[in-house]
Design a protein around this motif. Structure first.
Motif, PDB file in Angstrom:
ATOM      1  N   SER A 203     -44.140  95.206  99.090  1.00 51.31           N
ATOM      2  CA  SER A 203     -44.910  94.284  99.377  1.00 51.31           C
ATOM      3  C   SER A 203     -44.726  93.863 100.953  1.00 51.31           C
TER       4      SER A 203
ATOM      5  N   VAL B  93     -54.396  95.855  98.078  1.00 51.77           N
ATOM      6  CA  VAL B  93     -54.468  94.822  98.982  1.00 51.77           C
ATOM      7  C   VAL B  93     -55.436  93.992  98.785  1.00 51.77           C
TER       8      VAL B  93
ATOM      9  N   MET C 259     -50.267  93.235 101.169  1.00 54.24           N
ATOM     10  CA  MET C 259     -50.161  94.682 100.848  1.00 54.24           C
ATOM     11  C   MET C 259     -49.234  94.733  99.612  1.00 54.24           C
TER      12      MET C 259
ATOM     13  N   ASP D  41     -49.422 104.720 103.366  1.00 48.84           N
ATOM     14  CA  ASP D  41     -49.844 103.456 104.081  1.00 48.84           C
ATOM     15  C   ASP D  41     -49.352 103.409 105.233  1.00 48.84           C
TER      16      ASP D  41
END
Length: 123
Positions: A17, A68, A83, A90
């Motif tokens: 994250s 997200v 996120m 990504d």
């Protein structure tokens, strides 16, 4: 004049994250729709998320929806992008954008842009 400055990018492993931040200076952010976009190497800029003035409406791009969350703190003139469950795809430069009118997923709807922050997701 609006200035946007992103931070929080970095290198993270897949599944990890990150929380990106974008601070607006020069104007009061409460008068702006705020958005996040990204551009991966060799690709066009892609819509990620947008949030309205009062945080009552958010909208996400298909590739990130469910992973997200966009939020904002008007007192701090800051918009965030949390996120989770990051994927190698990504990996991109993430840009913050502001619009003084209603805005959604088209980058042409935004007037002001930050310089971006790099997010790299390793597999």
């Amino acid at each position: 004049q609006v200035k946007l400055e992103e931070s929080g990018g970095g290198l993270v492993q897949a599944g990890g994250s990150l929380r990106l931040s974008c601070v607006m200076s020069g104007r009061n952010m409460k008068n702006y729709y705020m958005g996040w976009f990204r551009r991966a190497p060799g690709q066009e800029r892609e819509f990620v998320a947008t949030i309205n003035w009062s945080s009552t409406t958010t909208y996400y791009g298909d590739s990130v929806r469910g992973r997200v969350t966009i939020s904002r703190d008007n007192d701090r003139n800051t918009v965030y992008l949390q996120m989770n469950d990051l994927l190698p795809e990504d990996t991109a430069i993430y840009f913050c954008a502001a619009s003084s009118r209603w805005a959604s997923s088209r980058d042409s709807e935004y007037d002001d842009w930050g310089q971006g922050t790099q997010v790299t997701v390793s597999s």
